[in-house]
Scaffold this active site. Sequence first.
Site, PDB file in Angstrom:
ATOM      1  N   HIS A   1       0.700  -1.249   0.093  1.00 35.25           N
ATOM      2  CA  HIS A   1       0.029   0.090   0.035  1.00 35.25           C
ATOM      3  C   HIS A   1       0.987   1.203   0.190  1.00 35.25           C
ATOM      4  O   HIS A   1       1.928   1.159   0.835  1.00 35.25           O
ATOM      5  CB  HIS A   1      -0.859  -0.053   1.186  1.00 35.25           C
TER       6      HIS A   1
ATOM      7  N   CYS B   1      -2.387   2.988   9.008  1.00 33.93           N
ATOM      8  CA  CYS B   1      -3.105   1.826   8.408  1.00 33.93           C
ATOM      9  C   CYS B   1      -4.338   1.815   9.395  1.00 33.93           C
ATOM     10  O   CYS B   1      -5.445   1.689   9.031  1.00 33.93           O
ATOM     11  CB  CYS B   1      -2.599   0.726   8.706  1.00 33.93           C
TER      12      CYS B   1
END
Length: 284
Positions: free
Chosen positions: A177, A273
Amino acid sequence: MQKPAILVVDPAHFNVSYVINPWMNPAEWQADPAAHQREARASFDALRTALEAAGAVLHVVPGVAGLPDMVFPANAAVVLDGRAIVARFACAERQGEEAAYMAALKQYLDDGVLQELAIFPEGCFQEGAGDAIWDATRQLFWAGHGQRSVAAAIPELERFFGRRVVPLELATPQFYHLDTCFCPLSGGEVLFYPPAFTPGALARIHELVPPAQRLEASAEDAAAFCVNAVCLNRTVVMARAAPHVRAMLTARGYTVADVDLSPFILSGGGAYCMTLRLDRASHE
Ligand code: ARG
């Protein structure tokens, strides 16, 4: 000034039971699930305290049994100026989160925190703010693709937000990511880990971020999930800070607030996150 509003997900249902990124270690979790669960709770509480100390107001949403990675709501949606678009997950293990996050975010429509809620088209994989990071200094989204999110999500982002979106292709499964390797800071600097990007993506970063604003993380910083940070004003909240990243940020006048997030790193996630900024505004 309004305090930053951050959504976090309670870790009661967190565990590491499958492998969808190279950091995930179910065997280690399985060796003592109760101890890891206790540590995860303590880590979550410490992160919460650090974010609140940095000025944020936290919205704690309950998790869902069977969806252990829901503790990473950065992947829930992309939010800007009261408009949110919910993710489509690339891995079957996380696809159940789409409906759960949609339900959680609907409440914020009723509360007036959000004014619009949409979802990416089916099959158009895009994993939320983990792969679409607003840069208030440059007034654009940086969008990661090539590992989880697909390039086809870029025009969808442009259409929904009516903003410039700069694609950054991710080169490695370790940095799957964009938020694991790229973090714009409030002063206009960008903390990033160059080896995570393809040559084309690096060229784009170099084109838009002048050398004086490039803060290059080391391999150790990146592996400690220190690039996966939440910048609130002049405080940068992150997992236990490696010395290099701490010195680099301190030299620029930032305060590093680091927290032991090892139970979540066992799933390949760090501080950023574990958050979703609900009041992300284009001007700040
Ligand atoms: N185990 C999760 C996954 O692989 C970790 C997600 C971390 N989130 C993030 N925004 N980087 O999807």
